[in-house]
Scaffold this active site. Structure first.
Site, PDB file in Angstrom:
ATOM      1  N   CYS A 109      13.388 -11.655  66.565  1.00  8.43           N
ATOM      2  CA  CYS A 109      12.683 -11.027  65.456  1.00  8.43           C
ATOM      3  C   CYS A 109      11.504 -10.210  65.967  1.00  8.43           C
ATOM      4  CB  CYS A 109      12.206 -12.032  64.425  1.00  8.43           C
ATOM      5  SG  CYS A 109      13.494 -13.077  63.748  1.00  8.43           S
TER       6      CYS A 109
ATOM      7  N   ARG B 269      14.644  -7.074  69.646  1.00  8.66           N
ATOM      8  CA  ARG B 269      14.253  -8.455  69.390  1.00  8.66           C
ATOM      9  C   ARG B 269      15.015  -9.061  68.212  1.00  8.66           C
ATOM     10  NH1 ARG B 269       9.247  -9.574  71.975  1.00  8.66           N
ATOM     11  NH2 ARG B 269       9.120 -11.471  70.728  1.00  8.66           N
TER      12      ARG B 269
ATOM     13  N   TRP C  14      16.541 -11.645  63.459  1.00  9.18           N
ATOM     14  CA  TRP C  14      17.649 -12.289  64.155  1.00  9.18           C
ATOM     15  C   TRP C  14      17.851 -13.616  63.435  1.00  9.18           C
ATOM     16  CZ3 TRP C  14      18.764 -16.733  66.914  1.00  9.18           C
ATOM     17  CH2 TRP C  14      19.907 -16.692  67.715  1.00  9.18           C
TER      18      TRP C  14
ATOM     19  N   ASN D 265       8.197 -14.650  62.414  1.00  6.26           N
ATOM     20  CA  ASN D 265       9.048 -14.827  63.579  1.00  6.26           C
ATOM     21  C   ASN D 265       8.907 -16.276  64.023  1.00  6.26           C
ATOM     22  OD1 ASN D 265      10.488 -14.659  65.955  1.00  6.26           O
ATOM     23  ND2 ASN D 265       8.886 -13.592  67.081  1.00  6.26           N
ATOM     24  N   GLY D 266      10.026 -17.002  64.120  1.00  7.85           N
ATOM     25  CA  GLY D 266       9.974 -18.396  64.541  1.00  7.85           C
ATOM     26  C   GLY D 266      10.755 -19.295  63.605  1.00  7.85           C
TER      27      GLY D 266
ATOM     28  N   GLU E  25      25.919 -15.137  87.200  1.00  9.61           N
ATOM     29  CA  GLU E  25      25.269 -14.036  86.501  1.00  9.61           C
ATOM     30  C   GLU E  25      26.275 -12.940  86.122  1.00  9.61           C
ATOM     31  OE1 GLU E  25      22.529 -11.277  84.876  1.00  9.61           O
ATOM     32  OE2 GLU E  25      22.692 -13.456  84.975  1.00  9.61           O
TER      33      GLU E  25
ATOM     34  N   LYS F 180      27.050 -11.602  82.261  1.00  8.38           N
ATOM     35  CA  LYS F 180      26.954 -10.217  81.806  1.00  8.38           C
ATOM     36  C   LYS F 180      28.216  -9.792  81.055  1.00  8.38           C
ATOM     37  CE  LYS F 180      22.976  -9.197  82.604  1.00  8.38           C
ATOM     38  NZ  LYS F 180      22.790 -10.584  82.193  1.00  8.38           N
TER      39      LYS F 180
ATOM     40  N   GLU G  98      28.146 -11.439  77.641  1.00 10.43           N
ATOM     41  CA  GLU G  98      27.089 -10.950  76.753  1.00 10.43           C
ATOM     42  C   GLU G  98      27.441  -9.638  76.079  1.00 10.43           C
ATOM     43  OE1 GLU G  98      22.736 -12.286  78.291  1.00 10.43           O
ATOM     44  OE2 GLU G  98      23.856 -10.992  79.652  1.00 10.43           O
TER      45      GLU G  98
ATOM     46  N   HIS H 154      39.541 -28.020  92.197  1.00  8.44           N
ATOM     47  CA  HIS H 154      39.068 -29.123  91.364  1.00  8.44           C
ATOM     48  C   HIS H 154      39.133 -28.799  89.876  1.00  8.44           C
ATOM     49  CE1 HIS H 154      37.642 -31.447  94.847  1.00  8.44           C
ATOM     50  NE2 HIS H 154      37.297 -30.280  95.351  1.00  8.44           N
TER      51      HIS H 154
ATOM     52  N   LYS I 204      16.670 -10.274  72.546  1.00  8.85           N
ATOM     53  CA  LYS I 204      16.085 -10.103  73.873  1.00  8.85           C
ATOM     54  C   LYS I 204      15.144 -11.241  74.247  1.00  8.85           C
ATOM     55  CE  LYS I 204      15.185  -7.757  77.613  1.00  8.85           C
ATOM     56  NZ  LYS I 204      16.240  -7.628  78.632  1.00  8.85           N
TER      57      LYS I 204
END
Length: 610
Positions: free
Chosen positions: A2, A27, A76, A102-103, A483, A487, A490, A506, A605
């Protein structure tokens, strides 16, 4: 998560707030809204819309052009679906109070029950809607908006940055913060409140960082701060913000993610600039010098981070242990804060966060604030919460990162962790000078990787339709594989797993068939032949293989279906070059599928809630 913007001053507020929301859209971008004081109707006019800020802008159509006070929000979703009704701002029943938040309000259910019993009616599913109603409730009993706002802030629990305006006090904005970023931009007869400085860089250059448990009252003539726990006023002067607005612009690139990937060479330079001297064999980190003597007595380092920063931390674990000989463990911040483990003053806690506002990582730092341990930070945002609550640390100097999926910040994190490792080694590792020289040459090698973008795009188009991927690597390449898989997940919404190559037998080998490609990190290293064996296991099950290999390795062509070459580099630094390849691959897969690479669905973000 947010973005919030509030303006009070001499300019038309609505358009300025909308422009600020555009810069903060990374955000949160599932809905957006603004509120301003309608002096004719003597209430708060709210305009909001599910979707992007561009959708909101279309329905504003010059509204509130005479207003010099406005607040805005990009959401968000947490509580309630991303709909227009659930979008912020939220108001009380008669629309004399408007609030953005926000929160998360953890006790919103009990507050809602109380207010419902008093006759208040709710229209949304959000936790935020309790705030304007609670202010209204206290306003009726106290007759003071200022007192009602403070009583509300004292009652709610959770994490928040809150802005409130009211037609009852049309020349003020009230704000509060707890565990969620909030910055006050200071200009001449104007002020801008925001969750990120990028929202106001065009207008003001001075900032005041709002701390936890603080309430701010702002008018065009000035601001005042009160600490709610200490019940006392706080004097805090503004400071000049060190930020280059040109770095936050798109330039000639089609989107921010491609721009930020192509900034890798400059990112490597910037994060090491002034910190290394190859000719003198010097590594100096100004942010750690004040605690360097204390670092001599550290026997263990615990790294805490989330997401991409966590994977950078895993690389940091290998680097610090190999180069400095200090035992390291890496923990997810979200798990660390709930663990019960022994801690001593010979342990240092190192927090890694691009934004410096990651809620779980902040909570991890708070957990040990009474332990007497040294708290270090590696962040990109100057003045961020983590930067201010740690004892010492190192800034990334990566510049603003607008795309939600981190690219250049990850590279800067690995570079900074390498520098920290070299500094802690006191030059005793035999790799000290070779790594200094390699780091100096790494920007050139990163550019050589970027020059292969068309080759990588062609391979990405070949594999764009596959629904599953496996990424494998050994030693330093293992966290790099993690990583790379992240990506792809995402931004292209393709299922991908990162695995240590030695673990293939395994379990993961059961998944391999002709429809399950593997991205193999097979660059020159002492373990390359073992990685070859893993590739052969995959090929024996008809699994397609894309390999990243060191330039000049022709034997890999007999094993892999496609090969992407990177320049020769030391094992400790080649992970950066490998990651650039995987960033480009993920980018081009996403673009081929027609997705928004800068704003992937369901993600934000800066994760400022737990």
């Amino acid at each position: 998560m947010c973005g919030i913007v509030g303006y009070i001053g001499k300019r038309p507020a609505v358009n300025l707030v909308v422009d600020g929301l555009k810069t903060l859209e990374y955000r949160g971008y599932d809905s957006a809204g603004i509120a301003y004081i309608d002096l004719v109707k003597n209430n708060c006019k709210v305009i909001k819309q599910a979707g992007r800020v561009d959708d909101l802008e279309k329905i504003i159509l010059g509204s509130g052009k005479d207003s010099t006070v406005a607040i805005g929000h990009t959401r968000w979703a947490t509580h309630g679906a991303p709909t227009t009704v659930n979008a912020h701002p939220h108001t009380n029943t008669d629309k004399t109070i408007a609030v953005i938040h926000n929160g998360i309000i953890e006790n919103h259910t009990e507050i809602r029950s109380l207010l419902t019993s008093k006759g208040y009616k709710f229209v949304s599913q959000t936790d935020t809607e309790v705030i304007p109603h609670l202010i209204d409730y206290y306003l009726k009993s106290t007759g003071s908006f200022s007192k009602a706002f403070e009583l509300t802030i004292r009652e709610i629990r959770g994490a928040y940055s809150i802005l409130a305006i009211s037609s009852l006090e049309p020349k003020k904005i009230y704000a509060a913060r707890l565990s969620s970023p909030l910055i006050l931009g200071v200009g001449k007869d104007e002020f801008i409140l925001a969750s990120d400085a990028t929202a106001f860089l065009e207008y003001v250059k001075e900032v005041v960082y709002i701390e936890d448990y603080e309430i701010v009252t702002v008018s065009k003539d000035g601001y005042s701060i009160k600490h709610t726990q200490k019940d006392m006023p706080i004097e805090r002067k503004s400071e000049i913000l060190d930020f280059d607005i040109n770095q936050a612009s798109l330039g000639d690139y089609p989107n921010f993610m491609l721009k930020e990937i192509f900034e890798a060479p400059q990112t490597i330079r910037s994060s090491s600039l002034g910190r290394t001297r190859v000719d003198s064999n010097i590594v100096k980190l100004g942010g750690l010098e004040s605690v360097y003597e204390q670092l001599q007595y550290i026997e263990r380092i615990v790294i805490v981070a989330c997401g991409t920063s966590y994977y950078a931390g895993l690389i940091g674990e290998y680097l610090i242990e190999e180069l400095a000989g200090i035992p390291v463990e890496v923990q997810l911040s979200s798990e660390f804060k709930y663990r019960h483990e022994p801690f001593s003053r010979s342990t240092a806690l190192l927090a890694i966060s691009q934004s410096g506002e990651t809620a779980d990582t902040i909570a991890a730092l708070k957990k040990v604030e009474d332990y007497g341990v040294l708290r270090l930070g590696v962040v990109n945002s100057t003045g961020s919460t983590i930067a201010r609550m740690t004892d010492a640390g190192v800034y990334l100097h990566a510049g603003p990162e607008q795309a939600v999926a981190s690219t250049k910040a990850f590279i800067a994190q690995v570079v900074v962790l390498l520098l920290i490792s070299l500094r802690l080694s006191d030059g005793k590792t035999k790799l000290y000078r070779p790594l200094l020289k390699e780091l100096n040459d790494l920007p050139r090698k990163a550019q050589l990787v970027l020059d292969q973008a068309k080759v990588i795009e062609k391979i990405a188009n070949k594999y764009k339709s596959y629904k599953n991927f496996l990424y494998i690597g050994r030693h330093y390449a293992y966290p790099a594989a993690l990583e790379g898989a992240l990506k792809l997940k995402e931004i292209s919404y393709t299922h991908a797993e990162g695995y240590a190559a030695g673990e293939m037998k395994h379990g993961p080998l059961a998944m391999i068939d002709k429809n399950f490609p593997t991205f193999a990190l097979a660059c020159d290293s002492p373990l390359l032949e073992k990685t070859y064996s893993n590739i052969q296991e995959i090929k024996a099950r008809y699994g397609p293989v894309i390999a990243i290999a060191t330039q000049g390795n022709d034997s890999i062509k007999a094993l892999a279906d496609d090969v992407i070459y990177i320049p020769d580099s030391l094992e400790q630094t080649q992970v950066i070059l490998q990651v650039i390849v995987m960033q480009l691959f993920s980018y081009y897969v996403s673009m081929a599928k027609g997705y928004n690479v800068d704003r992937p669905r369901n993600l934000a973000k800066s994760v400022t809630v737990e």
